[in-house]
Structure formats: C-alpha cells, structure tokens
Write a protein that holds these residues in place. Structure first.
Motif, short mmCIF file in Angstrom:
data_model
loop_
_atom_site.label_atom_id
_atom_site.label_comp_id
_atom_site.label_asym_id
_atom_site.label_seq_id
_atom_site.Cartn_x
_atom_site.Cartn_y
_atom_site.Cartn_z
N GLN A 238 0.82 -1.21 0.00
CA GLN A 238 0.00 0.00 0.00
C GLN A 238 0.86 1.26 0.00
N VAL A 239 1.91 1.25 0.80
CA VAL A 239 2.80 2.42 0.86
C VAL A 239 3.45 2.67 -0.49
N ILE A 240 3.91 1.61 -1.15
CA ILE A 240 4.55 1.76 -2.46
C ILE A 240 3.55 2.25 -3.50
N SER A 241 2.36 1.65 -3.52
CA SER A 241 1.36 2.02 -4.53
C SER A 241 0.84 3.43 -4.33
N SER A 242 0.88 3.94 -3.11
CA SER A 242 0.42 5.31 -2.89
C SER A 242 1.36 6.33 -3.50
N SER A 243 2.60 5.93 -3.77
CA SER A 243 3.55 6.87 -4.36
C SER A 243 3.66 6.72 -5.87
N ASN A 244 3.45 5.51 -6.41
CA ASN A 244 3.58 5.34 -7.86
C ASN A 244 2.26 5.04 -8.56
N LEU A 245 1.16 4.96 -7.79
CA LEU A 245 -0.19 4.73 -8.33
C LEU A 245 -0.30 3.43 -9.12
N LYS A 246 0.47 2.43 -8.75
CA LYS A 246 0.41 1.10 -9.36
C LYS A 246 -0.34 0.15 -8.42
N GLN A 247 -1.59 0.50 -8.12
CA GLN A 247 -2.33 -0.28 -7.12
C GLN A 247 -2.54 -1.72 -7.56
N VAL A 248 -3.02 -1.91 -8.78
CA VAL A 248 -3.33 -3.26 -9.24
C VAL A 248 -2.06 -4.09 -9.36
N GLU A 249 -1.00 -3.50 -9.88
CA GLU A 249 0.26 -4.23 -10.02
C GLU A 249 0.80 -4.67 -8.67
N LEU A 250 0.71 -3.80 -7.67
CA LEU A 250 1.19 -4.18 -6.33
C LEU A 250 0.30 -5.23 -5.70
N LEU A 251 -0.99 -5.19 -6.00
CA LEU A 251 -1.88 -6.25 -5.50
C LEU A 251 -1.51 -7.60 -6.12
N ILE A 252 -1.10 -7.59 -7.38
CA ILE A 252 -0.66 -8.84 -8.01
C ILE A 252 0.62 -9.35 -7.34
N VAL A 253 1.52 -8.42 -7.02
CA VAL A 253 2.75 -8.81 -6.31
C VAL A 253 2.41 -9.44 -4.96
N VAL A 254 1.51 -8.81 -4.22
CA VAL A 254 1.11 -9.35 -2.92
C VAL A 254 0.47 -10.72 -3.08
N TRP A 257 3.04 -13.45 -3.70
CA TRP A 257 3.79 -13.83 -2.50
C TRP A 257 2.93 -14.65 -1.55
N TYR A 258 1.66 -14.29 -1.39
CA TYR A 258 0.78 -15.08 -0.51
C TYR A 258 0.58 -16.48 -1.08
N LEU A 259 0.42 -16.59 -2.40
CA LEU A 259 0.28 -17.92 -3.01
C LEU A 259 1.53 -18.76 -2.79
N PHE A 260 2.69 -18.14 -2.90
CA PHE A 260 3.94 -18.86 -2.68
C PHE A 260 4.05 -19.33 -1.23
N MET A 261 3.75 -18.46 -0.29
CA MET A 261 3.90 -18.82 1.12
C MET A 261 2.89 -19.89 1.54
N THR A 262 1.65 -19.77 1.07
CA THR A 262 0.67 -20.79 1.42
C THR A 262 1.01 -22.14 0.79
N SER A 263 1.60 -22.12 -0.40
CA SER A 263 2.01 -23.37 -1.04
C SER A 263 3.13 -24.04 -0.24
N VAL A 264 4.08 -23.24 0.23
CA VAL A 264 5.18 -23.79 1.03
C VAL A 264 4.66 -24.36 2.34
N LEU A 265 3.71 -23.66 2.97
CA LEU A 265 3.17 -24.14 4.25
C LEU A 265 2.33 -25.40 4.09
#
Length: 317
Positions: A238-254, A257-265
C-alpha cells in the motif's frame, strides 16, 4: 477348443457421455479467455510487477508477515491446549471461564479486535503493577510504549486464533475413545499426564488437518494489521502504490507472494497428516515424490530376456 459365438452373447458398448467433453471445452474456453484478457490488458504494467516482486520493502514485509504468523500460531496453539483442557475440566469455574473466552473472541470480528488493541492507549494511559485500590505502584510504563502496533497485532491475532484452535483441540480430544482415559486412570496416571501423554497424541490425527488450514488463514489475516500500520506485506504494498499509483500491479505482487507462502506451508501439513494418520489406515497413499519415482521406474526399460537354451534330455540306461 474355442466356443462359437451365439446370438445370445451380449456385446458391451461403452456409454457415451458427450456432456463431459462439452463442459471441458467450455471451461477451457473460459480459462483461455481470462488469460488472454489479462495478458493483453493495456492497463496492466507487467514490468512493474516484475520490478517490485523482489523489492527490498516487499521482502521486508514478507519477512515480517512470516514472523507474525509463526509467533501467533505457536503461542495460540499453546493457549488452545490450555483452554481446551479447561473446557473439558470437571471444574465449573475453569469450564465457565474457558467457555466465556471462546464465546467472546469467536463472536466479535478479528478486525474489531485488532483496532481495539491498537487503541489500548486511549483506555489506559499507563500499565501499572501494584496493589489495587491503593497508591502503591511497583512498576509502571506508558501503554503506547509497551503496546506498539506490532505487539497489538500479535495480541489480537494470537488471542483470536486461540479461541478457534481450542475448539479444534477439544474436538480432537473428544474423538479419542473414553476407554483410553479410563485405562490411563486405572494405571494410576494423573489427569494432566493422561491428557498430555495419552489423549493428546491420539487426537493429533483429527487436530492436524484443520490446524493446517488455520495456519494458512493466519498468514492471510496478517494483512488486516494494515489498519494499525504494522508494516507487513500488504501494508508495504500500500505504501509503495500510494507513491507510484500502481495499485493493481502491487496487488498482483502481494497475491503472488501469498500464493507462494501458502504453497510452502502446505508441504509440512501434508507430511504431518501422513505421520499422525499412520494408525488409521493400513496403506497410506503415496507421496508426490513416491508417485514420481514410480512413474520413472515404469519408464525404465526392463532387463533383456534370457536367451533360449537348447536343452537335450538324455535318458540313461
């Protein structure tokens, strides 16, 4: 001698199921349409996704997310065992307190609990240790100094998760045959020793699968800590997207990462389920690694056939 076919023989004809193929084609068409629509969308900057996927701030948020998840699950699991033991206790006071705890924390949204812990400083200026109703104070500290946003988030997630996990532990304990408890008591074991050494190990077969799901839910619930400014993964995005207005792209990044971590767990959960499920089934299903080895073994060429031998039978006189 073979038998001749007669008019009474029944010829088996496989049943045709055209809707299976039609539904499969329809689903594949929808999937292809969605992938193409996303891949060709001019409003998505996939370069930004790759740029921020391993950004230092995102990696810092990933580390903090994992740390919060591990601490909250470890502490909440220990609390859950204690609360479940209290719920199963014949002591009416312990049973009532445990019931009230579960009722209160399961009945209110976790987001509300997070905000309440974050606003604890509005209720108490200081946290003191002393004699109640007197001016005697042995120790005191400012509430906001002690209960930082990180500590408030840990408290909220841990206490909330303990209520849910205690019901899972209690269900697992109740799944153990009552004769196990009676046999332990007949051998002179104390209730606490019976709970720890006899009942709990047998209940793990029932406890592990839902606890694995709770672990994954805990990992995702850390994103709610953004409301009290804990700098976990989602807050960093959220902090990054508030400065570069790449909200959707940062949501994809998040999301990646959540998909990767849940897969590992999910991997240790799978093997824990196999370990504690050994006594419930004679033949456990093969692991993915065992399936891969079996498939490779089937592809290996077999040993060459032995050459024929011309044996001559000699009959002696």
């Amino acid at each position: 001698m073979g038998t001749a076919a007669t008019d009474d023989d029944v010829e088996a004809i496989p049943l045709r199921r055209p809707w299976r193929y039609i539904s499969a084609v329809a689903v594949l068409a929808v999937v292809v349409w969605f992938v193409v629509a996303v891949a060709t969308n001019p409003n998505l900057d996939f370069g930004a996704v790759g740029e921020f996927l391993f950004d230092a701030r995102i990696l810092e948020g990933v580390w903090l997310t994992i740390l919060i998840t591990v601490i909250s699950m470890l502490v909440s699991t220990l609390l859950a065992v204690v609360i479940a033991a209290m719920r199963l206790s014949p002591n009416p006071v312990l049973m009532s307190v445990a019931w009230f705890y579960v009722w209160a924390f399961r009945g209110t949204p976790v987001l509300v609990q997070i905000v309440l812990w974050g606003y604890l400083g509005l209720l108490f200026d200081q946290i003191r240790l002393g004699i109640p109703l007197t001016e005697v104070v042995f120790w005191a500290i400012d509430t906001n100094t002690l209960v930082t946003p990180f500590i408030a988030g840990l408290l909220a997630l841990t206490l909330n998760q303990a209520a849910y996990s205690s019901e899972i532990v209690r269900a697992g304990m109740m799944s153990v045959d009552e004769g196990q408890r009676e046999a332990a008591y007949s051998l002179g074991m104390s209730p606490l020793y019976t709970f720890r050494r006899v009942l709990l190990p047998q209940a793990m077969r029932v406890i592990i699968p839902p606890m694995g799901n709770e672990l994954i839910s805990m990992l995702k619930n850390t994103s709610l800590l953004s409301v009290i400014a804990v700098m976990e993964l989602y807050t960093q995005a959220q902090v990054i997207s508030s400065s570069n207005l790449k909200q959707v792209e940062l949501l994809i990044v998040v999301s990646l990462w959540y998909l990767f971590m849940t897969s590992v767990l999910s991997v240790p959960q799978y093997y824990l389920e196999r370990r504690f499920g050994r006594g419930s089934s004679r033949n456990l299903p093969p692991t993915p690694l065992q399936r891969l080895r079996a498939a490779l073994d089937r592809r290996k060429p077999g040993p060459p056939p032995a050459p024929p031998t011309n044996a001559v039978e000699v009959i002696g006189a």
